[in-house]
Design an enzyme around this catalytic site. Structure first.
Site, short mmCIF file in Angstrom:
data_model
loop_
_atom_site.label_atom_id
_atom_site.label_comp_id
_atom_site.label_asym_id
_atom_site.label_seq_id
_atom_site.Cartn_x
_atom_site.Cartn_y
_atom_site.Cartn_z
CG ASN A 1 -1.71 1.23 1.41
OD1 ASN A 1 -1.77 2.06 0.50
ND2 ASN A 1 -2.35 1.37 2.56
CE LYS B 1 0.03 3.12 4.81
NZ LYS B 1 0.21 3.20 6.26
CG HIS C 1 -5.52 1.86 5.42
ND1 HIS C 1 -5.05 2.77 6.34
CD2 HIS C 1 -4.52 0.97 5.22
CE1 HIS C 1 -3.81 2.45 6.66
NE2 HIS C 1 -3.46 1.35 6.00
CD GLU D 1 -2.56 5.36 6.91
OE1 GLU D 1 -2.54 5.38 5.67
OE2 GLU D 1 -1.66 4.83 7.60
CD GLU E 1 -2.98 -2.38 7.43
OE1 GLU E 1 -1.98 -2.67 6.78
OE2 GLU E 1 -3.55 -1.28 7.34
N GLY F 1 3.26 2.09 10.82
CA GLY F 1 4.30 3.11 10.71
C GLY F 1 5.06 3.39 12.00
CB SER G 1 5.73 -2.04 11.90
OG SER G 1 5.42 -0.70 12.21
P1 13P Z 1 3.50 0.29 7.51
O1 13P Z 1 3.95 -1.01 6.89
O2 13P Z 1 4.24 1.49 6.98
O3 13P Z 1 3.46 0.19 8.99
O4 13P Z 1 1.98 0.53 7.03
C1 13P Z 1 1.07 -0.50 7.18
C2 13P Z 1 -0.16 -0.14 6.46
O5 13P Z 1 -0.90 0.74 6.88
C3 13P Z 1 -0.45 -0.85 5.21
O6 13P Z 1 -1.74 -0.63 4.78
#
Ligand code: 13P
Length: 252
Positions: free
Chosen positions: A11, A13, A96, A98, A166, A172, A211
């Protein structure tokens, strides 16, 4: 009941200008020359999807990060699942955290978006995850089970549904739950899927995200009921992402 091949999905983003397409071309070459026993998907920003799909890459599928709840109409700036399917997307990430947190998407909205994704022939990667407060209060399983139950639309079938667990506090942050913790959550999700779809529900891939990197991928991907990964930061560079994909040379 065997699941389909594991899926390692990236992803991106809101990262990636035109030049980033080179990373996907490189990734496609790396996967093509490897023995990878998993499917590989990249969900780039929507601005890059068309040009990447025109490359006709053989070893990397392309997906999107979101779609609208409606298929057409006066929704300035939005993109429908049908448009993404028309471009050639195979998967759409839905709900997601976010988007749940940053755009107020609750389970009802997530359910409608997943329904759109599935109606137009893509696989919905439905994301669920608990906050740090819910985790610390011991509410993880309760939250996840409720999110999974309410986010899967009524038109969903086994073949067009993937769940991604997640934890918000792992995204992150460099923090990951214990392997035991991940197994407990994934096993609970698996039970919900079997309740919903019957024994076929055990075929739905359940990805872990938060992560994931080359160092922790083997332990996470070997965990019971973990059938792949949803990777953020470590999917942006072909070499880093390929190191995670390569874990599937060793994991069944
Ligand atoms: P990270 O791998 O950067 O922690 O992000 C995970 C994520 O949100 C994937 O959708």
């Amino acid at each position: 009941m065997t699941r389909p091949k594991a899926l390692v999905a990236g992803n991106w983003k809101m990262n990636g200008l035109k030049g980033a397409v080179d990373e996907i071309i490189k990734l496609n070459d790396l996967v093509g020359r490897s023995d990878a026993k998993c499917d590989v998907l990249i969900c780039p920003p929507v601005t890059l999807i068309g040009s990447i799909i025109q490359l006709n890459l053989k070893h990397v599928s392309i997906g999107a990060q979101d779609c609208h709840v409606k298929s057409i109409g006066a929704h300035t700036g939005d993109v429908s699942a049908e448009m993404l399917k028309d471009l050639g997307c195979t998967h759409i990430i839905i709900g997601h955290s976010e988007r749940r947190v940053g755009h107020g998407e609750n389970n009802v909205i997530v359910n409608k978006k997943a329904s759109q994704a599935q109606k137009f022939g893509t696989t919905a990667i439905i994301c669920v995850g608990e906050t740090i407060d819910e985790y610390e209060a011991g509410k993880t399983l309760e939250v996840i089970v409720s999110q999974v139950k309410s986010s899967i639309p009524s038109n969903a079938i086994v073949e067009n549904t993937i769940i991604a667990y997640e934890p918000l506090w792992a995204i992150g942050s460099g923090k990951v739950p214990t392997v035991g913790g991940v197994e407990e959550v994934h096993t609970s999700i698996s039970k919900v899927l079997v309740e919903r779809f019957g024994s076929e529900g055990a075929k739905i891939n359940i990805l872990y995200g938060g992560s994931v990197n080359a160092s922790n991928a083997h332990a996470l991907m070997s965990t019971v009921n973990v059938n792949g990964a949803l990777v953020g930061g470590a999917s942006l560079k072909a070499d880093d992402f390929f190191n995670i994909i390569s874990v599937y040379d060793q994991v069944d």
